[in-house]
Each structure stands twice: as structure tokens, then as C-alpha cells.
Design a protein around this motif. Structure first.
Motif, PDB file in Angstrom:
ATOM      1  N   LEU A 249       3.407   2.260 -12.055  1.00 17.95           N
ATOM      2  CA  LEU A 249       2.098   2.319 -11.506  1.00 17.95           C
ATOM      3  C   LEU A 249       2.128   2.446 -10.163  1.00 17.95           C
ATOM      4  CD1 LEU A 249      -0.616   1.847 -10.227  1.00 17.95           C
ATOM      5  CD2 LEU A 249      -0.317  -0.380 -10.184  1.00 17.95           C
ATOM      6  N   PHE A 250       3.896   2.112  -9.873  1.00 18.04           N
ATOM      7  CA  PHE A 250       3.990   3.006  -7.776  1.00 18.04           C
ATOM      8  C   PHE A 250       4.531   4.323  -7.956  1.00 18.04           C
ATOM      9  CE2 PHE A 250       3.671  -2.118  -7.185  1.00 18.04           C
ATOM     10  CZ  PHE A 250       2.935  -1.720  -5.849  1.00 18.04           C
ATOM     11  N   THR A 251       5.341   4.593  -9.424  1.00 17.64           N
ATOM     12  CA  THR A 251       5.961   5.659  -9.493  1.00 17.64           C
ATOM     13  C   THR A 251       4.405   7.277  -9.103  1.00 17.64           C
ATOM     14  OG1 THR A 251       7.139   4.974 -11.131  1.00 17.64           O
ATOM     15  CG2 THR A 251       6.968   7.078 -10.691  1.00 17.64           C
ATOM     16  N   VAL A 252       3.436   6.537  -9.950  1.00 17.78           N
ATOM     17  CA  VAL A 252       2.550   7.566  -9.503  1.00 17.78           C
ATOM     18  C   VAL A 252       1.408   7.623  -7.976  1.00 17.78           C
ATOM     19  CG1 VAL A 252       0.301   8.511 -10.750  1.00 17.78           C
ATOM     20  CG2 VAL A 252       2.454   8.481 -11.903  1.00 17.78           C
ATOM     21  N   SER A 253       1.446   5.898  -8.734  1.00 14.67           N
ATOM     22  CA  SER A 253       0.011   5.434  -7.251  1.00 14.67           C
ATOM     23  C   SER A 253       0.987   5.546  -6.032  1.00 14.67           C
ATOM     24  CB  SER A 253      -0.268   4.130  -7.624  1.00 14.67           C
ATOM     25  OG  SER A 253      -1.009   3.926  -6.761  1.00 14.67           O
ATOM     26  N   THR A 254       1.817   5.109  -5.468  1.00 15.15           N
ATOM     27  CA  THR A 254       3.042   5.255  -3.869  1.00 15.15           C
ATOM     28  C   THR A 254       2.131   6.565  -3.697  1.00 15.15           C
ATOM     29  OG1 THR A 254       4.105   4.020  -4.511  1.00 15.15           O
ATOM     30  CG2 THR A 254       4.779   5.375  -2.725  1.00 15.15           C
ATOM     31  N   VAL A 256       0.029   8.668  -3.509  1.00 15.51           N
ATOM     32  CA  VAL A 256      -1.481   9.521  -3.525  1.00 15.51           C
ATOM     33  C   VAL A 256      -1.747   8.320  -2.328  1.00 15.51           C
ATOM     34  CG1 VAL A 256      -3.638   8.552  -4.858  1.00 15.51           C
ATOM     35  CG2 VAL A 256      -2.349   9.904  -6.216  1.00 15.51           C
ATOM     36  N   MET A 257      -0.658   6.518  -2.786  1.00 19.28           N
ATOM     37  CA  MET A 257      -1.162   6.172  -1.377  1.00 19.28           C
ATOM     38  C   MET A 257      -1.095   6.401   0.274  1.00 19.28           C
ATOM     39  SD  MET A 257      -0.138   2.587  -0.603  1.00 19.28           S
ATOM     40  CE  MET A 257       1.256   2.955  -0.411  1.00 19.28           C
ATOM     41  N   LEU A 258       0.473   7.449  -0.385  1.00 16.12           N
ATOM     42  CA  LEU A 258       0.757   7.048   1.356  1.00 16.12           C
ATOM     43  C   LEU A 258       0.126   8.613   1.417  1.00 16.12           C
ATOM     44  CD1 LEU A 258       4.812   7.259   0.736  1.00 16.12           C
ATOM     45  CD2 LEU A 258       3.459   6.051   2.285  1.00 16.12           C
ATOM     46  N   ASN A 259      -0.578   9.767   0.644  1.00 16.76           N
ATOM     47  CA  ASN A 259      -0.923  10.378   0.519  1.00 16.76           C
ATOM     48  C   ASN A 259      -2.446  10.672   1.620  1.00 16.76           C
ATOM     49  OD1 ASN A 259      -2.077  12.628   0.601  1.00 16.76           O
ATOM     50  ND2 ASN A 259      -1.737  13.357  -1.080  1.00 16.76           N
ATOM     51  N   GLU A 260      -3.132   8.997   1.255  1.00 21.47           N
ATOM     52  CA  GLU A 260      -4.373   9.063   1.661  1.00 21.47           C
ATOM     53  C   GLU A 260      -4.181   8.510   3.508  1.00 21.47           C
ATOM     54  OE1 GLU A 260      -7.556   9.855   0.783  1.00 21.47           O
ATOM     55  OE2 GLU A 260      -6.637  10.959  -1.070  1.00 21.47           O
ATOM     56  N   VAL A 261      -3.131   7.748   2.920  1.00 18.79           N
ATOM     57  CA  VAL A 261      -3.045   6.624   4.279  1.00 18.79           C
ATOM     58  C   VAL A 261      -2.290   7.333   5.419  1.00 18.79           C
ATOM     59  CG1 VAL A 261      -1.339   4.808   5.505  1.00 18.79           C
ATOM     60  CG2 VAL A 261      -2.936   4.216   3.462  1.00 18.79           C
ATOM     61  N   MET A 262      -1.696   8.336   5.415  1.00 20.82           N
ATOM     62  CA  MET A 262      -0.827   9.145   5.948  1.00 20.82           C
ATOM     63  C   MET A 262      -2.214  10.256   7.037  1.00 20.82           C
ATOM     64  SD  MET A 262       2.046   8.337   6.648  1.00 20.82           S
ATOM     65  CE  MET A 262       2.989   9.799   7.968  1.00 20.82           C
ATOM     66  N   TRP A 263      -3.056  10.790   5.852  1.00 17.03           N
ATOM     67  CA  TRP A 263      -4.005  11.397   5.792  1.00 17.03           C
ATOM     68  C   TRP A 263      -4.366  10.873   7.317  1.00 17.03           C
ATOM     69  CZ3 TRP A 263      -9.044  11.555   5.144  1.00 17.03           C
ATOM     70  CH2 TRP A 263      -9.881  12.180   5.840  1.00 17.03           C
ATOM     71  N   ALA A 264      -4.812   9.092   6.748  1.00 16.79           N
ATOM     72  CA  ALA A 264      -6.037   8.017   7.343  1.00 16.79           C
ATOM     73  C   ALA A 264      -5.306   8.413   8.808  1.00 16.79           C
ATOM     74  CB  ALA A 264      -6.333   7.176   7.014  1.00 16.79           C
ATOM     75  N   LEU A 265      -3.869   7.943   9.108  1.00 17.58           N
ATOM     76  CA  LEU A 265      -3.316   8.532  10.458  1.00 17.58           C
ATOM     77  C   LEU A 265      -3.562   9.806  11.017  1.00 17.58           C
ATOM     78  CD1 LEU A 265      -0.302   6.042   9.022  1.00 17.58           C
ATOM     79  CD2 LEU A 265      -1.982   5.497  11.003  1.00 17.58           C
ATOM     80  N   GLY A 266      -3.427  10.932  10.844  1.00 19.12           N
ATOM     81  CA  GLY A 266      -3.422  11.997  11.292  1.00 19.12           C
ATOM     82  C   GLY A 266      -4.747  12.262  11.658  1.00 19.12           C
ATOM     83  N   GLY A 393      -4.225  15.280 -13.112  1.00 25.02           N
ATOM     84  CA  GLY A 393      -2.905  16.447 -14.414  1.00 25.02           C
ATOM     85  C   GLY A 393      -1.368  15.175 -14.069  1.00 25.02           C
ATOM     86  N   GLY A 394      -1.254  14.287 -13.417  1.00 29.29           N
ATOM     87  CA  GLY A 394      -0.447  13.726 -12.857  1.00 29.29           C
ATOM     88  C   GLY A 394       0.800  14.200 -11.532  1.00 29.29           C
ATOM     89  N   ASP A 395       0.371  15.383 -10.937  1.00 27.64           N
ATOM     90  CA  ASP A 395       1.300  15.624  -9.556  1.00 27.64           C
ATOM     91  C   ASP A 395       1.175  15.464  -8.833  1.00 27.64           C
ATOM     92  OD1 ASP A 395       2.636  17.295  -9.307  1.00 27.64           O
ATOM     93  OD2 ASP A 395       1.829  19.360  -9.211  1.00 27.64           O
ATOM     94  N   THR A 396       1.048  14.317  -8.818  1.00 24.72           N
ATOM     95  CA  THR A 396       1.050  13.415  -7.936  1.00 24.72           C
ATOM     96  C   THR A 396       1.843  13.630  -6.047  1.00 24.72           C
ATOM     97  OG1 THR A 396       1.503  11.058  -7.789  1.00 24.72           O
ATOM     98  CG2 THR A 396      -0.321  11.760  -8.495  1.00 24.72           C
ATOM     99  N   LYS A 397       2.743  13.736  -6.242  1.00 21.69           N
ATOM    100  CA  LYS A 397       4.065  13.844  -5.703  1.00 21.69           C
ATOM    101  C   LYS A 397       3.700  15.201  -4.597  1.00 21.69           C
ATOM    102  CE  LYS A 397       7.964  10.551  -7.151  1.00 21.69           C
ATOM    103  NZ  LYS A 397       9.305  11.003  -7.809  1.00 21.69           N
ATOM    104  N   PHE A 398       3.888  16.219  -5.255  1.00 22.80           N
ATOM    105  CA  PHE A 398       3.460  17.871  -4.511  1.00 22.80           C
ATOM    106  C   PHE A 398       2.392  17.502  -4.029  1.00 22.80           C
ATOM    107  CE2 PHE A 398       1.242  21.809  -4.723  1.00 22.80           C
ATOM    108  CZ  PHE A 398       2.349  22.587  -4.515  1.00 22.80           C
TER     109      PHE A 398
END
Length: 459
Positions: A249-254, A256-266, A393-398
Motif C-alpha cells: 500500500l505504501f509503495t503505491v500510495s505514498t 499518490v499521497m505526496l502528489n496530492e499533498v505537494m500539489w495542495a501545498l503548491g 495503470g499503477g504508474d504512481t511514481k511517474f
């Protein structure tokens, strides 16, 4: 590595009715849900706008911590949905139950922590976004009450986001309709002092919002424990942890979470920039934001539908179908983007004149709306591609790397440079703030040309 045989195949645009029937089944309730959320926020904006620019600006800026938390819960839930959608394709229920219960616990705990921080330093948090003492005081009054809803919102939001992955979407729509009625009714009574109740202004709006979030929580909890027939989750399930699943979960979700949080911070950094340019600029941006949100309800409905349908195809082991679905959604995003741009232009005059704000704020909002109509086209492509196709597609890091580069390395620094070095007018600064959208589109379209974005993230 890229699958050579799959890469050699040319993706096709799907025309079968069954595909679009499934998409509508998932997307329409989400679109309705987003419309209801939009109406709820619009009610707040319109009613507080009657009290003037300060009240409208104070509530907007005091909601920035909640906005970040909202993105945190959405990110965690969306990351979990990437895995659960693929398990749903495999028809493996136990891993889905364990992932959902863990995410709900995590977001509820995060909500409790943010509530404690907000109660301790409300003035400091609002002061990050505006130097105006009147705005800071009104915003702190709003935050002290509204922040109590964070743990309840964390629970409800994570339930609704993860349940989408198993194609259970109607309950969220019902919940949001109830929240709209509760919020709208109490806003009218408490902000303006109707039916013998004293007029509470900004604090009344906060009480109404808190009540609406409590209603959402009760519906989410009731559905999860008593009415859901797909997963049969029980309270005891919240205390059973699977270390391997949590690691997955953390491998895939982290990302995505960082994406949304950093986007929100921006986005919050951009809100801070607008706050430094003046109260009327923030008020104008609040009006434009409402119209933008309404214009993109279809976009995010399709994006969420894409994530579920692509993830399910991968879970079923049909990579060719998953790629065809991604190709189809890519071009659907272009068509929807054109509709979004036209919609914003058509609504431009009506929306600006609807609000009781200063003439300066109205003039700014009118100009910013033109920029928003152009950017809306690119938002459609980036949202469907990142939130839908690549996450499905599971490509969360990109997705994370693309969003962070476009926002933090391009849009945010250029916006501050335009505002405080070049001293450009607010409309041009606003346009620079949104330049990350076309930048993201370029990267994700290149990525989707191959097959590296198709990943099976289940065990």
C-alpha cells in the motif's frame, strides 16, 4: 521493463457500448457528487460574500489547512484505490478489506492531529496567507470551529474514495446531498441570524460546515458497517493488519499521497501569493475557483472512471484491454477539455455578476475567467491522464515526478518572480500560476505512448 509484444500492438479507440455503459455507471454518480460538493461550496461563498470581501477572504484562507488535509486523504484513498481496483478485478475481497480499514484508521488519526494543531495556533495558520489583521481574526474564528470536523471528514472521505474502486459510488452522492441540505440550511440561519437565532457571520458558516461533515461521517459509517453487501467490513477488522499488504500500500500510495499533498501545498503557496497582492485579488480568485470546479466535474468523473476500469482490466490480466482503455480515455480528455473551455466562457459574465463583492474584485474575476477558460482545456487532459489513466495503470511514481516538476520547478517560482520581481498585474500572475497544466500534459502524453505505465501492483 516494457512488454515488447504489447508495445508492438497498436492501441485502438474503443467503440463498444458496454465500455461506455460501464463508464457512465461509475462516472455519473461521481459527477453528481462533485456537483453537490460544488453547490455546497458555492453556498458558502455566496452567503459570506454578502458580508463583504473580508468575510469571504477569511473563510477562503482559513480553509487552506483543510484543503491540504483534503488532498492528503484523497491521495491516500486514491493510492489505496489503485491496488483495490486491481484486486477487485481478481475478485479477491480480503486484501481489499484490510487495505480500506487501514486507510480509514490512518486518515482519521491524521485528522485528529490537524485538529489539535489548528486549535492551538489558528491566527498563525491564517497569518501565513494574509497580512490583513481583520482577515486573520475572522479566519481564526472560523478555523477554531471548522477544524473540529477534520477526523470525521478523514473517515468519510477515505471510505468514499476507496469504495469507488469496487464500483460502489452511489452512497457518496447521497451523503453529499444530505451535506448540501444541512450546510445550506444552517448557513442561512446562522450567518444571517434567522428564526430568532443570533447572526454569527463567519462563525455561523463554520458551524454549518462542521454539521455537514458530521452528517457525512454518520452516513459513511452506517453504510460501511450495516449496508455494504460487497465487503462486509466489521469493526473488528480495523484491528487486523497485514504487513505485506501495508508495505504494498505504501509503495503505491505514498507517491499518490505526496502528489496530492505537494500539489495542495503548491496551491496554498499560490493562495499566499494572491493574499499578498490584496484582498480583492483573493475574492476574485474565489469566484473563479468556484466556476473552475463546476466546469471540471465531468473531468474528474471520467478520471475516476478511468482509474477503476483500467485497474480492473489489469487485475483481470488483460493488459491489451487496459492499454486500449487508456488510449480511449486520452482522446476523450481532449473532447471534454474543449467543452470545459466553452463552458467557462459561457458562464463568465453570469458568475461574476452573481457575487456581491467590490467592483475591483469583479473586474479582476472577469479577466481571470478568460485565463481559466484556456487553462481548463489542459486541466482536462492532465486530470484524466494522471488521476485516471496513469494511476489506474499503477504508474504512481511517474505521476508524482511530473506533477512536482511542473508545479514546484515551473509554476510556483515563475509566479513569484512575475509578481514580486517583474511586478506584473494580478491577471498575468494568475496565468503564470497555471502554466504547470500544459507542462504536465506534454510529459504524460509521451509516457502513455508506450506501455511502461501498465503495472500489476497486486500480489
Amino acid at each position: 521493463m516494457e512488454n515488447a509484444a504489447l508495445a508492438a500492438e497498436k492501441p485502438r479507440f474503443i467503440r463498444e457500448r458496454s465500455f461506455y455503459h460501464t463508464l457512465l455507471t461509475i462516472a455519473v454518480p461521481i459527477v453528481l457528487q462533485n456537483i453537490v460538493v460544488f453547490l455546497t461550496q458555492m453556498l458558502d461563498t455566496v452567503m459570506l460574500g454578502e458580508l463583504g470581501d473580508v468575510a469571504m477572504t477569511a473563510s477562503s484562507l482559513a480553509n487552506q489547512p483543510f484543503f491540504i488535509f483534503n488532498m492528503l486523504t484523497f491521495g491516500l484513498g486514491s493510492g489505496a484505490a489503485v491496488i483495490t481496483a486491481q484486486y477487485w478485478g481478481k475478485r479477491e475481497i480480503e486484501p481489499i478489506k484490510k487495505i480500506i480499514t487501514f486507510i480509514v484508521l490512518l486518515t482519521t488519526a491524521a485528522g485528529l492531529l490537524l485538529t489539535a494543531v489548528s486549535l492551538c495556533i489558528p491566527q498563525a495558520l491564517v497569518g501565513i496567507f494574509s497580512p490583513d489583521p481583520d482577515v486573520i481574526q475572522a479566519g481564526a474564528d472560523y478555523m477554531r470551529i471548522m477544524c473540529l470536523c477534520y477526523p470525521f471528514f478523514g473517515f468519510a472521505s477515505s471510505v468514499y474514495t476507496t469504495m469507488r474502486s469496487v464500483e460502489s459510488v452511489k452512497v457518496a452522492t447521497v451523503s453529499n446531498i444530505v451535506a448540501l441540505v444541512v450546510n445550506g440550511s444552517l448557513n442561512y440561519i446562522l450567518i444571517f441570524g434567522k428564526f430568532g437565532v443570533p447572526a454569527l457571520g463567519v462563525r455561523g458558516a463554520a458551524i454549518a460546515t462542521l454539521s455537514a461533515r458530521l452528517a457525512e461521517f454518520l452516513i459513511a459509517a452506517g453504510y460501511l458497517f450495516f449496508f455494504d453487501r460487497k465487503l462486509h467490513i466489521r469493526l473488528s477488522g480495523f484491528f487486523r493488519f497485514d504487513k505485506l499488504l501495508i508495505r504494498d500500500l505504501f509503495t503505491v500510495s505514498t507517491p499518490v499521497m505526496l502528489n496530492e499533498v505537494m500539489w495542495a501545498l503548491g496551491t496554498s503557496m499560490q493562495a499566499r501569493l494572491l493574499g499578498q497582492l490584496g484582498t480583492e485579488v483573493v475574492a476574485a480568485n474565489s469566484i473563479v475557483s468556484v466556476v473552475q470546479q463546476l466546469s471540471t466535474v465531468m473531468v474528474f468523473g471520467v478520471a475516476n472512471g478511468a482509474a477503476v476500469m483500467i485497474g480492473k482490466a489489469i487485475g483481470e490480466g488483460n493488459m491489451t484491454e487496459a492499454r486500449n482503455r487508456g488510449f480511449t480515455f486520452k482522446w476523450l480528455s481532449v473532447i471534454i477539455g474543449v467543452l470545459v473551455s466553452v463552458f467557462i466562457l459561457l458562464l463568465r459574465d453570469v458568475a461574476v455578476n452573481f457575487y456581491n463583492v467590490s467592483p475591483e474584485a469583479k473586474e479582476l474575476a472577469h479577466s481571470m475567467m478568460l485565463v481559466a477558460s484556456i487553462i481548463g482545456f489542459f486541466v482536462s487532459i492532465s486530470a484524466v491522464s494522471i488521476v485516471g489513466i496513469l494511476r489506474g495503470g499503477g504508474d504512481t511514481k511517474f505521476s508524482l515526478n511530473t506533477e512536482m516538476f511542473a508545479l514546484w520547478c515551473v509554476a510556483v517560482p515563475l509566479a513569484y518572480f512575475a509578481a514580486f520581481v517583474l511586478h506584473w498585474p494580478p491577471v498575468l500572475v494568475y496565468a503564470v500560476m497555471k502554466i504547470d497544466e500544459p507542462v504536465k500534459d506534454l510529459f504524460v502524453w509521451i509516457r502513455m505512448h508506450g506501455t511502461k505505465w501498465l503495472r500489476d501492483v497486486t500480489r
